[in-house]
Enzyme design. Structure first.
Site, short mmCIF file in Angstrom:
data_model
loop_
_atom_site.label_atom_id
_atom_site.label_comp_id
_atom_site.label_asym_id
_atom_site.label_seq_id
_atom_site.Cartn_x
_atom_site.Cartn_y
_atom_site.Cartn_z
NE ARG A 97 -3.93 2.00 2.26
CZ ARG A 97 -4.20 2.78 3.30
NH1 ARG A 97 -3.62 2.56 4.46
NH2 ARG A 97 -5.06 3.77 3.17
CG HIS A 127 -1.16 5.41 -0.26
ND1 HIS A 127 -1.75 5.87 0.89
CD2 HIS A 127 -2.08 4.57 -0.83
CE1 HIS A 127 -2.95 5.31 1.03
NE2 HIS A 127 -3.16 4.52 0.01
CB VAL A 155 0.87 11.31 -3.86
CG1 VAL A 155 1.01 12.77 -3.47
CG2 VAL A 155 -0.44 10.74 -3.35
CG ASN A 199 -0.29 8.92 2.89
OD1 ASN A 199 -0.89 8.00 2.33
ND2 ASN A 199 0.35 9.86 2.22
N PRO A 253 -7.60 7.33 -4.15
CG PRO A 253 -7.65 5.03 -4.48
CD PRO A 253 -6.71 6.20 -4.41
CG HIS A 256 -8.00 -3.88 -1.50
ND1 HIS A 256 -9.00 -2.96 -1.72
CD2 HIS A 256 -6.89 -3.15 -1.23
CE1 HIS A 256 -8.51 -1.73 -1.60
NE2 HIS A 256 -7.24 -1.82 -1.31
#
Ligand code: HEM
Length: 342
Positions: free
Chosen positions: A72, A76, A80, A106, A176, A206
């Site tokens: 994850r 992230h 970004v 975050n 998201p 996931h």
């Protein structure tokens, strides 16, 4: 309730039912690869993958939850401002401008994931000082954890430089949300050069990991302001989730697995769960409810090998979003948490 007891509860309730470095730019004096490459460090740090693996495998043994957390973290980072290690930077002491890491979205990224990358960087620096970017180490570690949790092994292309900018204010609009619609997800993913297929395939991450109650609690009690649960949740899952996540006054630290059947195993059960109304987030379940994305969910639910093949390719694609090359936009940090220019 701890993570393991939460998982056990759900499990019990549900189980019975079933660089090339050749491209020289004239005048720049820098070697800038046009594209990422598997052999980018062939001359300067050929053992980089092995060095990172020595850390990730140990970490995974000690604390398996670091696996999903690191995957994850990589996602992230990439979404970004590109895959440039900017999520690893700490806010400068006394600075009013927060770094990405300290953005609200975050805050739930586990510290263990940051510490793992720091440790891997230390090991890499001890053998190949000043050569390998933090961004590449994160990409390699994410791949390692996909593999360690049972997912596909793929070669990681390298050559990312670390970004010079890390701003919390850029985070919200580039990630998201748990209740994003498929339209919103598509808009975001296409803005990164990713496709609808990439959205469905990457969401398969996931298959492992956990989410906090706040990410889905409104689905359990007050779906879209109706004061009723989301009708697209299986009633047994609803019951189990309600026991874990009360409407009011629950423990904010409680987490619950995305894939209640095999939470530590990277497989395609995520997709069959969606078919069985057992998606955890509204954004997960939406992939089955939407006629544009449902056909691929159904294909991947049936075919684990296809999922693995597509996932490896999609991770490579996500791993090349917004990469930096060269000193104008990039740097190679010694300490992943501190910009060189500081
Ligand atoms: C498609 C839109 C996505 C949404 C809305 C979304 C949202 C979320 C949320 C809300 C969580 C739970 C965070 C928490 O409560 O601590 C989470 C966890 C996670 N996400 Fe996503 N995510 C998306 C896509 C992705 C992608 C593309 C990847 C990687 C390729 C990914 C990997 C993960 C992993 C592995 C976890 C578990 C983290 C852990 O256990 O520490 N997600 N995601």
């Amino acid at each position: 309730m701890t993570m393991s007891s939460t998982f056990l509860l759900l499990f019990l309730l549900l189980l019975p039912c079933s660089p090339s470095q050749a491209n020289l730019r004239p005048n720049s004096g820098e070697r800038l690869p046009r594209q990422l490459s598997v052999n980018y460090y062939a001359k300067t740090c050929p053992q980089v993958d092995r060095l990172v693996a020595s850390v990730t495998s140990q970490q995974f043994q000690d604390s398996p939850a670091v696996g999903p957390a690191t995957i994850r973290l990589f996602f992230h980072d990439c979404f970004v401002g590109g895959c440039d290690g900017s999520i690893l930077v700490s806010t400068r002491p006394g600075s009013k401008q927060l770094a990405e890491k300290d953005a609200e979205d975050n805050k739930d990224l586990p510290m263990a994931a940051f510490e793992g990358i720091k440790k891997a960087k230390t090991v890499v620096e001890s053998k190949c000082p000043g050569v390998v970017s933090c961004a590449d180490i994160l990409a390699i570690a994410a791949r390692d954890f996909v593999h360690l949790t049972g997912g596909p092994f793929y070669q990681v292309k390298k050559g990312r430089w670390d970004g010079k900018i890390s701003m919390a204010s850029k985070v919200r609009s580039n990630l998201p949300r748990a209740n994003s619609t498929v339209d919103e997800l598509l808009k975001l993913f296409t803005s990164k050069g990713l496709t609808m297929e990439d959205l469905v395939v990457l969401s398969g991450a996931h298959s492992i990991g956990f989410a906090h109650c706040k990410q889905f609690v409104s689905r359990l009690y007050n779906h879209k302001g109706t004061n009723q649960p989301d009708p697209s949740i299986d009633p047994r899952l609803l019951k189990a989730l309600k026991m874990t996540c009360p409407r009011f006054g629950g423990n904010a630290d409680v987490v619950t697995p995305f894939d209640v059947t095999t939470p530590f195993s990277f497989d395609n059960a995520y997709y069959s769960n969606l078919e069985a109304k057992m998606g955890l987030l509204a954004s997960d379940q939406a992939l089955f409810l939407d006629p544009r994305t449902r056909p691929l969910v159904q294909i991947l639910a049936k075919d684990k090998q296809k999922f693995f093949q597509k996932f490896a390719l999609a991770m490579e694609k996500m791993g090349s979003v917004g990469v930096k090359r060269g000193r104008k936009h990039g740097e190679r940090r010694k300490d992943c948490s501190i910009h060189l220019s500081v």
